[in-house]
Design a protein around this motif. Structure first.
Motif, PDB file in Angstrom:
ATOM      1  N   LEU A  42      -1.056  -3.558  -4.185  1.00 50.58           N
ATOM      2  CA  LEU A  42      -2.477  -3.113  -3.688  1.00 50.58           C
ATOM      3  C   LEU A  42      -2.863  -4.341  -2.874  1.00 50.58           C
ATOM      4  O   LEU A  42      -3.614  -5.165  -3.779  1.00 50.58           O
ATOM      5  CB  LEU A  42      -3.227  -2.617  -4.557  1.00 50.58           C
ATOM      6  N   ARG A  63       1.211  -1.496  -0.395  1.00 50.76           N
ATOM      7  CA  ARG A  63       0.083  -0.578   0.222  1.00 50.76           C
ATOM      8  C   ARG A  63      -1.389  -1.476   0.737  1.00 50.76           C
ATOM      9  O   ARG A  63      -2.056  -2.244  -0.332  1.00 50.76           O
ATOM     10  CB  ARG A  63      -0.257   0.554  -0.878  1.00 50.76           C
ATOM     11  N   PHE A  65      -5.009  -1.988   2.738  1.00 47.24           N
ATOM     12  CA  PHE A  65      -6.487  -1.288   3.136  1.00 47.24           C
ATOM     13  C   PHE A  65      -7.129  -2.251   4.123  1.00 47.24           C
ATOM     14  O   PHE A  65      -7.032  -3.546   3.548  1.00 47.24           O
ATOM     15  CB  PHE A  65      -7.019  -0.869   1.667  1.00 47.24           C
ATOM     16  N   PRO A  87     -13.154  -1.016  -2.934  1.00 50.69           N
ATOM     17  CA  PRO A  87     -12.103   0.103  -2.563  1.00 50.69           C
ATOM     18  C   PRO A  87     -10.880  -0.133  -3.625  1.00 50.69           C
ATOM     19  O   PRO A  87     -10.298   0.868  -4.023  1.00 50.69           O
ATOM     20  CB  PRO A  87     -11.698  -0.162  -1.193  1.00 50.69           C
ATOM     21  N   ARG A  91      -8.933   2.674  -5.583  1.00 49.98           N
ATOM     22  CA  ARG A  91      -7.264   2.843  -5.326  1.00 49.98           C
ATOM     23  C   ARG A  91      -6.753   3.051  -6.543  1.00 49.98           C
ATOM     24  O   ARG A  91      -5.637   3.681  -6.752  1.00 49.98           O
ATOM     25  CB  ARG A  91      -6.995   1.726  -4.500  1.00 49.98           C
ATOM     26  N   ALA A  95      -4.148   5.984  -7.803  1.00 51.56           N
ATOM     27  CA  ALA A  95      -2.544   5.553  -7.653  1.00 51.56           C
ATOM     28  C   ALA A  95      -2.073   6.010  -8.796  1.00 51.56           C
ATOM     29  O   ALA A  95      -2.444   6.375  -9.897  1.00 51.56           O
ATOM     30  CB  ALA A  95      -2.552   4.052  -7.584  1.00 51.56           C
TER      31      ALA A  95
END
Length: 393
Positions: A42, A63, A65, A87, A91, A95
């Motif tokens: 992430l 992933r 963002f 965020p 997330r 997830a």
């Protein structure tokens, strides 16, 4: 091998972003996959300029963002950090549940991870590349440093394990209350950073030195451009190359314009992919590394040192601390105080004598023996596997 445990890496930067931590974490992700684990990263959306743009596949699910970046493209400063951290918290809640999370500083990211992991009852490992509260002590108000130290301590105390990159970081982590502190020193990808091959096609034909990497207020990389006025008196055709980005970029530009030639002897280039950085270093008389004394980073061992050595460039280290000791004791280059005159004297010495091919290969062999990322990442992966719940190992 079918993946058993699920690992999430929470980090604001990840490859292909041109930063040492980004590639360290990519190597870690690869090592975790080699351990038979499934890995999700992430992270933030990478900047479109400078370097590779493709994702690293090899079984790693990356992933991204959007995140706020400063004018140099860096994720640096409290607001950009929070634009990732807030965020990230949500997330992590939505997830698929991992078996363990690995989190990289700053401590605000650690806060988001500890809270999310507490809600979902997931252990986490804190990868301490440095101690942020110590590094802030010389630059931030006292109340900010106290708050950051309390936060950093709280994050470390909640971790199942803390991975420290130097002995000094390990000791400070223990003092801050961390348990299960393990030492995994920094390394470099010796398949990418290598003395084999030719110098960069755009490299100067005159003797040159290279500073490759982040130029933050803690590093104080402006000491090299200030030294150039003295250097050019002894080596008139010398060239100084900066590759990277950071808060000191504008300061370096201003100092370059003050030079007698208006800064024509200084080249400032944006971040480049690792293989390209290695090509620049391969032809350099020295790889420049600095650490501003009193900035809280005396315990650090900058990866810039390893990048230079692995490419066959001896190091000129300006500053104090453990890195200076290693460079001096291991014969990896030369050291200087963090001031114009001391740096200029050592830079002149290195510019006036180029190492031969065997001497450059010898420097690279030291890195192979002591700091290969393959070995370092494997060490870290085994520690993280040990933090998995019994049934997921």
């Amino acid at each position: 091998m079918t993946p058993m445990g699920r690992v999430t890496l929470a980090t604001r930067i990840y490859a292909p972003e041109p930063a040492a931590a980004a590639f360290r974490l990519r190597a870690l992700a690869t090592a975790l996959v080699n351990e038979g684990l499934s890995v999700t990263v992430l992270t933030s959306r990478a900047p479109l300029r400078g370097g590779e743009r493709g994702e690293h596949s090899s079984g790693v699910d990356v992933r991204r963002f959007p995140v706020l970046r400063d004018r140099t493209g860096s994720v640096r400063g409290y607001v950009p950090y929070l634009s990732f951290d807030i965020p990230l918290f949500f997330r992590m809640l939505v997830a698929p549940r991992p078996d363990v999370v690995v989190v990289e500083p700053p401590p605000t990211t650690g806060l988001a991870v500890r809270l999310a992991c507490a809600i979902r009852r997931v252990p986490y490992v804190y990868y301490a590349a440095d101690i942020w509260s110590d590094a802030s002590a010389a630059l931030a108000p006292r109340f900010v440093v106290r708050a950051l130290r309390a936060l950093e301590s709280w994050v470390m105390r909640g971790a199942a394990s803390v991975i420290a990159v130097t002995d000094g970081v390990a000791e400070r982590a223990k003092e801050l209350g961390a348990r299960g502190v393990r030492l995994v020193r920094n390394g470099i990808d010796t398949a990418v950073f290598t003395p084999a091959g030719s110098a960069h096609p755009n490299a100067p034909t005159a003797p040159y030195v290279v500073y490759a990497g982040t130029m933050s207020q803690w590093q104080g990389a402006e000491v090299f451009v200030r030294a150039m006025a003295l250097v050019r008196e002894k080596v008139p055709d010398a060239v100084l190359v900066y590759l990277g980005q950071g808060a000191s970029w504008q300061t370096i530009e201003r100092e370059a314009r003050k030079l007698p030639d208006g800064g024509r002897c200084v080249r400032m280039l944006p971040p480049v992919p690792p293989a390209e950085a290695s090509a620049w270093l391969r032809g350099a008389r020295a790889a420049l590394v600095s650490m501003r004394p009193g900035a809280g980073y005396d315990m650090a061992f900058p990866t810039k040192i390893l990048a230079g050595l692995a490419s066959g460039a001896p190091v000129l280290y300006a500053g104090s601390g453990v890195a200076r000791t290693v460079v001096a004791q291991q014969g990896l280059g030369r050291t200087a105080d963090w001031d114009d005159e001391s740096v200029a004297a050592e830079m002149v010495t290195m510019l006036e004598k180029a190492l031969d091919g065997e001497e450059r290969r010898q420097l690279a062999r030291w890195v192979d023996a002591n700091a290969s990322w393959t070995a370092r990442a494997s060490e870290a992966a085994k520690i993280i596997r040990g933090a998995l719940p019994e049934g997921a190992r």
